[in-house]
Write a protein that holds these residues in place. Structure first.
Motif, PDB file in Angstrom:
ATOM      1  N   ALA A  35      58.074  28.202 -28.799  1.00 41.58           N
ATOM      2  CA  ALA A  35      57.140  27.291 -28.161  1.00 41.58           C
ATOM      3  C   ALA A  35      56.544  28.012 -27.335  1.00 41.58           C
ATOM      4  N   THR A  36      55.421  27.465 -26.743  1.00 35.12           N
ATOM      5  CA  THR A  36      54.519  28.092 -25.689  1.00 35.12           C
ATOM      6  C   THR A  36      54.466  26.933 -24.448  1.00 35.12           C
ATOM      7  N   SER A  38      54.778  26.520 -20.139  1.00 38.79           N
ATOM      8  CA  SER A  38      55.386  27.122 -19.162  1.00 38.79           C
ATOM      9  C   SER A  38      56.991  27.006 -19.386  1.00 38.79           C
ATOM     10  N   SER A  39      57.561  26.025 -19.970  1.00 33.01           N
ATOM     11  CA  SER A  39      59.287  25.787 -19.852  1.00 33.01           C
ATOM     12  C   SER A  39      59.809  27.148 -20.716  1.00 33.01           C
ATOM     13  N   LEU A  66      55.342  26.709 -32.857  1.00 33.40           N
ATOM     14  CA  LEU A  66      55.074  25.136 -33.154  1.00 33.40           C
ATOM     15  C   LEU A  66      53.796  24.659 -33.331  1.00 33.40           C
ATOM     16  N   ASP A  67      52.954  25.310 -32.725  1.00 29.52           N
ATOM     17  CA  ASP A  67      51.453  24.571 -32.569  1.00 29.52           C
ATOM     18  C   ASP A  67      50.450  25.547 -32.193  1.00 29.52           C
ATOM     19  N   GLY A 132      59.949  22.788 -25.500  1.00 27.94           N
ATOM     20  CA  GLY A 132      59.738  22.384 -24.414  1.00 27.94           C
ATOM     21  C   GLY A 132      59.552  20.570 -24.445  1.00 27.94           C
ATOM     22  N   ILE A 133      59.360  20.131 -23.423  1.00 28.86           N
ATOM     23  CA  ILE A 133      58.926  18.702 -23.778  1.00 28.86           C
ATOM     24  C   ILE A 133      57.742  18.410 -22.695  1.00 28.86           C
ATOM     25  N   GLY A 134      56.959  17.491 -23.399  1.00 28.55           N
ATOM     26  CA  GLY A 134      55.889  16.826 -22.478  1.00 28.55           C
ATOM     27  C   GLY A 134      56.276  15.901 -21.822  1.00 28.55           C
ATOM     28  N   ALA A 140      56.498  19.702 -29.668  1.00 31.28           N
ATOM     29  CA  ALA A 140      55.332  20.523 -30.396  1.00 31.28           C
ATOM     30  C   ALA A 140      54.329  19.560 -29.547  1.00 31.28           C
ATOM     31  N   PHE A 141      53.256  19.256 -30.507  1.00 34.17           N
ATOM     32  CA  PHE A 141      52.518  18.271 -30.115  1.00 34.17           C
ATOM     33  C   PHE A 141      52.262  16.882 -30.881  1.00 34.17           C
ATOM     34  N   ARG A 167      45.826  23.043 -16.246  1.00 35.56           N
ATOM     35  CA  ARG A 167      46.059  23.988 -15.456  1.00 35.56           C
ATOM     36  C   ARG A 167      45.875  25.467 -16.130  1.00 35.56           C
ATOM     37  N   PHE A 168      45.799  25.546 -17.490  1.00 34.96           N
ATOM     38  CA  PHE A 168      45.445  26.595 -18.273  1.00 34.96           C
ATOM     39  C   PHE A 168      44.038  26.809 -18.669  1.00 34.96           C
ATOM     40  N   LYS A 203      59.321  15.821 -15.503  1.00 31.28           N
ATOM     41  CA  LYS A 203      59.888  15.604 -16.818  1.00 31.28           C
ATOM     42  C   LYS A 203      61.228  14.678 -17.032  1.00 31.28           C
TER      43      LYS A 203
HETATM   44  C1  F6R Z   1      53.877  24.105 -26.778  1.00 31.41           C
HETATM   45  C2  F6R Z   1      54.602  22.900 -26.914  1.00 31.41           C
HETATM   46  C3  F6R Z   1      54.647  21.542 -26.036  1.00 31.41           C
HETATM   47  C4  F6R Z   1      55.165  22.202 -24.701  1.00 31.41           C
HETATM   48  C5  F6R Z   1      55.040  20.642 -23.658  1.00 31.41           C
HETATM   49  C6  F6R Z   1      55.658  21.160 -22.375  1.00 31.41           C
HETATM   50  O1  F6R Z   1      53.930  24.951 -27.716  1.00 31.41           O
HETATM   51  O2  F6R Z   1      55.120  22.863 -28.050  1.00 31.41           O
HETATM   52  O3  F6R Z   1      55.419  20.653 -26.637  1.00 31.41           O
HETATM   53  O4  F6R Z   1      56.498  22.493 -24.607  1.00 31.41           O
HETATM   54  O5  F6R Z   1      53.768  20.417 -23.618  1.00 31.41           O
HETATM   55  O6  F6R Z   1      54.782  22.226 -21.691  1.00 31.41           O
HETATM   56  P1  F6R Z   1      55.233  22.801 -20.547  1.00 31.41           P
HETATM   57  O7  F6R Z   1      56.382  23.835 -20.749  1.00 31.41           O
HETATM   58  O8  F6R Z   1      54.137  23.619 -20.225  1.00 31.41           O
HETATM   59  O9  F6R Z   1      55.467  21.688 -19.658  1.00 31.41           O
END
Ligand code: F6R
Length: 243
Positions: A35-36, A38-39, A66-67, A132-134, A140-141, A167-168, A203
């Motif tokens: 995954a990418t 921050s997490s 993942l994406d 990670g989780i949004g 993922a997305f 933020r990125f 989260k």
């Molecule tokens: C990114 C991904 C997303 C992130 C999620 C949480 O490859 O799969 O699901 O894991 O948006 O993002 P962060 O970790 O930056 O809070």
């Protein structure tokens, strides 16, 4: 689903790194899912430390992202293929070409998504997938409303996810791409071990819905309840809404 509450990201990262190192010692040509965002950064830093200490080699391993954002130029620093190069791949000893991601610049997007699914199958499937989780419960997305049976495809990002990811992109939501190619929920569920890491109060609702809510496309991560081997590592703030 195994839930592990740790004081913070570094402590969780050590546990996740232990799993990955053990996997690669047992199966040097294991397939990792990366995954990418921050997490997972603390996990990647810990893996780099273990690699530098001589505890683990990625030389025979392969990995799938993942994406990927659609349309970002090949040299854009936020293109996920470049992000993962900076955060992990370029800091350890993966072989050239061992790490793949969906092609966000493909002319034929459905064909590129189908080819990506096939590449994962041809590699023997993912042994350990980091997630990670949004804040809206995406993994993922796969945004709310995603089919629980989805495979790699193009998705529109929600306004909330674009705000979260601004933020990125110089804190400018308009610079965040509107579309991504993402593994689907069924693609992710095909991995043999899922390891989700998350920290922070923002989260907490998503973690609550994933662990304790009904399985619903409106909280896509809740589909992980159907997977036989999921490890969720959170800090007390992310665990704050759990019963
Ligand atoms: C990114 C991904 C997303 C992130 C999620 C949480 O490859 O799969 O699901 O894991 O948006 O993002 P962060 O970790 O930056 O809070």
């Amino acid at each position: 689903m195994e839930l592990i509450i740790q004081p913070g990201a570094p402590e969780s990262a050590r546990i996740v790194a232990d799993s990955i190192v053990a996997l690669l010692q047992r199966k040097p040509d294991a397939v990792l899912g990366l995954a990418t965002g921050s997490s997972p950064l603390a996990v990647y830093d810990e893996l780099v430390r273990r690699h530098e200490a001589g505890d683990v080699s990625f030389a025979q391993a392969r990995a799938f992202l993942l994406d990927e954002y659609v349309g970002l130029p090949a040299d854009h620093p936020q293109r996920y293929r470049n992000v993962i190069e900076t955060e992990l791949v370029g800091r350890v000893d993966f072989a050239e070409g061992a790490v793949q991601g969906p092609d966000g610049l493909a002319a034929d997007i459905p064909a590129a998504c189908a080819a990506y699914e096939q590449a994962i199958v041809d590699a023997g499937g993912v042994d350990l997938q980091i997630l990670g989780i949004g804040t809206d419960g995406h993994i993922a997305f796969n945004e709310p409303g995603s089919s629980l049976a989805s495979r790699t495809r193009i998705k529109t990002l929600t306004r909330q996810t674009r705000i979260d990811n601004a933020r990125f992109f110089d804190d400018d939501v308009e610079k965040v791409p509107t579309h991504t190619l993402t593994q689907g929920l069924a693609t992710i569920r095909a991995a043999r071990h899922l390891v989700l890491v998350s920290t922070g109060r923002h989260k907490a609702e998503a973690i609550h819905q994933m662990v304790e809510g009904p399985v619903s496309a409106m909280w896509p991560a809740s589909v992980l309840q159907h997977h036989p081997h999921v490890s969720v590592l959170v800090d007390p703030a992310a665990a704050a809404r759990l019963q």
